[in-house]
Write a protein that holds these residues in place. Structure first.
Motif, PDB file in Angstrom:
ATOM      1  N   TRP A   1       0.824  -1.206   0.000  1.00 11.99           N
ATOM      2  CA  TRP A   1       0.000   0.000   0.000  1.00 11.99           C
ATOM      3  C   TRP A   1       0.859   1.257   0.000  1.00 11.99           C
ATOM      4  O   TRP A   1       2.080   1.216   0.180  1.00 11.99           O
ATOM      5  CB  TRP A   1      -0.931   0.010   1.204  1.00 11.99           C
ATOM      6  CG  TRP A   1      -0.230   0.190   2.542  1.00 11.99           C
ATOM      7  CD1 TRP A   1       0.658  -0.668   3.126  1.00 11.99           C
ATOM      8  CD2 TRP A   1      -0.361   1.300   3.425  1.00 11.99           C
ATOM      9  NE1 TRP A   1       1.087  -0.175   4.323  1.00 11.99           N
ATOM     10  CE2 TRP A   1       0.477   1.035   4.538  1.00 11.99           C
ATOM     11  CE3 TRP A   1      -1.100   2.479   3.408  1.00 11.99           C
ATOM     12  CZ2 TRP A   1       0.595   1.914   5.617  1.00 11.99           C
ATOM     13  CZ3 TRP A   1      -0.984   3.350   4.484  1.00 11.99           C
ATOM     14  CH2 TRP A   1      -0.159   3.077   5.566  1.00 11.99           C
ATOM     15  N   GLY A   2       0.172   2.377  -0.222  1.00 14.96           N
ATOM     16  CA  GLY A   2       0.789   3.692  -0.148  1.00 14.96           C
ATOM     17  C   GLY A   2      -0.186   4.666   0.481  1.00 14.96           C
ATOM     18  O   GLY A   2      -1.273   4.279   0.905  1.00 14.96           O
ATOM     19  N   GLU A   3       0.152   5.920   0.517  1.00 16.41           N
ATOM     20  CA  GLU A   3      -0.683   6.918   1.182  1.00 16.41           C
ATOM     21  C   GLU A   3      -2.010   7.143   0.465  1.00 16.41           C
ATOM     22  O   GLU A   3      -2.975   7.609   1.057  1.00 16.41           O
ATOM     23  CB  GLU A   3       0.072   8.250   1.297  1.00 16.41           C
ATOM     24  CG  GLU A   3       1.260   8.185   2.257  1.00 16.41           C
ATOM     25  CD  GLU A   3       1.937   9.514   2.407  1.00 16.41           C
ATOM     26  OE1 GLU A   3       1.456  10.505   1.805  1.00 16.41           O
ATOM     27  OE2 GLU A   3       2.958   9.590   3.122  1.00 16.41           O
ATOM     28  N   ASN A   4      -2.061   6.835  -0.811  1.00 16.30           N
ATOM     29  CA  ASN A   4      -3.297   6.974  -1.583  1.00 16.30           C
ATOM     30  C   ASN A   4      -3.300   5.905  -2.667  1.00 16.30           C
ATOM     31  O   ASN A   4      -2.378   5.086  -2.755  1.00 16.30           O
ATOM     32  CB  ASN A   4      -3.415   8.380  -2.191  1.00 16.30           C
ATOM     33  CG  ASN A   4      -2.152   8.775  -2.952  1.00 16.30           C
ATOM     34  OD1 ASN A   4      -1.619   7.995  -3.741  1.00 16.30           O
ATOM     35  ND2 ASN A   4      -1.664   9.970  -2.713  1.00 16.30           N
ATOM     36  N   ARG A   5      -4.333   5.897  -3.509  1.00 19.91           N
ATOM     37  CA  ARG A   5      -4.442   4.842  -4.521  1.00 19.91           C
ATOM     38  C   ARG A   5      -3.314   4.902  -5.548  1.00 19.91           C
ATOM     39  O   ARG A   5      -2.958   3.870  -6.143  1.00 19.91           O
ATOM     40  CB  ARG A   5      -5.806   4.903  -5.214  1.00 19.91           C
ATOM     41  CG  ARG A   5      -6.088   6.158  -6.009  1.00 19.91           C
ATOM     42  CD  ARG A   5      -7.486   6.128  -6.600  1.00 19.91           C
ATOM     43  NE  ARG A   5      -8.508   6.083  -5.558  1.00 19.91           N
ATOM     44  CZ  ARG A   5      -9.765   5.712  -5.774  1.00 19.91           C
ATOM     45  NH1 ARG A   5     -10.160   5.357  -6.977  1.00 19.91           N
ATOM     46  NH2 ARG A   5     -10.631   5.697  -4.802  1.00 19.91           N
TER      47      ARG A   5
END
Length: 390
Positions: free
Chosen positions: A110-114
């Motif tokens: 994952w990351g901070e947003n898509r």
């Protein structure tokens, strides 16, 4: 009581498996489950991996909502490993707790947003699954439901990378991070996302001396607009139910905006303005997800601050795991006995005893799962191809 309704939503019994063609799994197969929310962007990445690999199954959970039956579904595949696509807001941390308590290895991409999640998934999947990808990239706006669906189809056909973009995307920086050395790009757009994709095309022309760029335009139809409206309406309904138990003062206003956008989307649809309806529906969906996030945080705090509620929530969680193992032929006699003892202790207000028994119950469930894993594998069925829509 109101909190029980919250439990029924956050920890409710909502089996969300997608009907697909099944094939038997050999007890010697290594099975990996990808757990992902029904967010269109993350879901497309999960389906992409499943279509290019073997012995990988995608299990979906409602965005931002924990459902114990999703854990039960994962158990039914007896996986050796679970990869979560998306952050803890999209795929709640309760799933990690469930799976690790069973002795299942869990990894989260994952990351901070898509957009950051997209890059993390591409990098991790390429290494882990040794994907042999062609020298091509498919670019699509990260919130474009219809565009993402088309991009997934193209990426699978061409074995290309999917890169999600928005108005602030820097293509050069992305190419550096992924170490891309290609000029072969397919830009997928819909009329609603034209400005975003035009900006991306301009970047490609300016920053790449040689760019073999193909533009694919997805027409906005009544069907696509209606699908976006239905998705937004479902999200808003979930948000409203959760909001009944939330305390955040901003929630009421956000819901009002989302409902107005949904109403306007329906009006636009009824007058044949499908592009406008589609755009408004996407905006309403985004607002509803914001409410789901805020309300979920509130309800979790409420439950964790109340011992009885926390214990009852734990029972809901473990019972789903026990029942699926029972159905698959695992001996769970001791677990059932412990569960009834916990219920009695809660009824009597003896929460200390209930908590002690809960620790024993989790240990027993882990023992049942590990001991019964081969039994489960013999009965497990894997989706063939997973060629679903994002």
């Amino acid at each position: 009581m109101m909190w029980k309704k919250a439990l029924s939503i956050i920890f409710g019994l909502m089996m969300l498996a997608i009907p697909v063609t099944l094939k038997p799994v050999s007890a010697t197969d290594t099975t990996i489950v990808i757990l992902v929310s029904n967010n269109e962007a993350d879901c497309a990445l999960a389906n992409y991996i499943a279509n290019l690999t073997v012995n990988v199954v995608v299990v979906k959970t409602p965005w931002g909502v924990y459902d114990p039956n999703v854990t039960a579904e994962i158990i039914s595949y007896a996986p050796d490993e679970v990869i979560i696509i998306g952050g803890p807001v999209a795929v709640p941390e309760e799933y990690v707790e469930d799976l690790q308590n069973l002795g299942i290895t869990v990894e989260r991409w994952w990351g901070e947003n898509r957009y950051e999640t997209d890059l993390a998934v591409i990098k991790n999947a390429t290494v882990k699954f040794q994907l042999q990808l062609q020298n091509r990239v498919v670019l699509v706006a990260g919130t474009d439901l219809a565009g993402i669906e088309k991009a997934l189809q193209l990426a699978i056909q061409e074995r290309a990378m999917i890169i999600l973009v928005n108005q602030t995307t820097n293509i050069t920086r992305i190419m550096e991070r992924l170490r891309l050395r290609t000029g072969n790009f397919t830009v997928v757009g819909t009329p609603v996302m034209n400005q975003t994709m035009l900006r991306i095309q301009e970047q490609l022309r300016e920053q790449l001396k040689e760019c073999n760029c193909t533009k694919v335009q997805v027409n906005m139809t009544a069907e696509r607009a209606l699908e976006a409206i239905q998705i937004a309406e479902e999200k808003i309904n979930t948000a409203k139910e959760l909001a009944e138990n939330a305390t955040n003062p901003a929630i009421e206003n956000i819901i009002a905006i989302a409902e107005k956008q949904l109403e306007d989307a329906k009006d636009a649809y009824n007058t044949g303005k499908y592009g406008l309806a589609y755009g408004l529906a996407i905006a309403a969906k985004s607002k509803a997800e914001m409410v789901i996030k805020l309300a979920g945080e509130d309800i979790r705090k409420m439950i964790m601050n109340n011992t009885k509620m926390r214990l009852e929530r734990e029972l809901v969680r473990v019972e789903a795991q026990i029942r699926v193992m029972e159905r698959l032929g695992v001996n769970i006699t001791v677990a059932l006995q412990l569960m009834e003892q916990i219920r009695a202790a809660i009824r009597n207000g003896d929460y200390d005893t209930a908590q002690e028994l809960m620790i024993k119950l989790r240990e027993e469930i882990r023992t049942c799962y590990i001991g019964g894993k081969e039994i489960i594998k013999e009965k497990a069925r894997m989706p063939v191809g997973n060629r679903g829509r994002p």
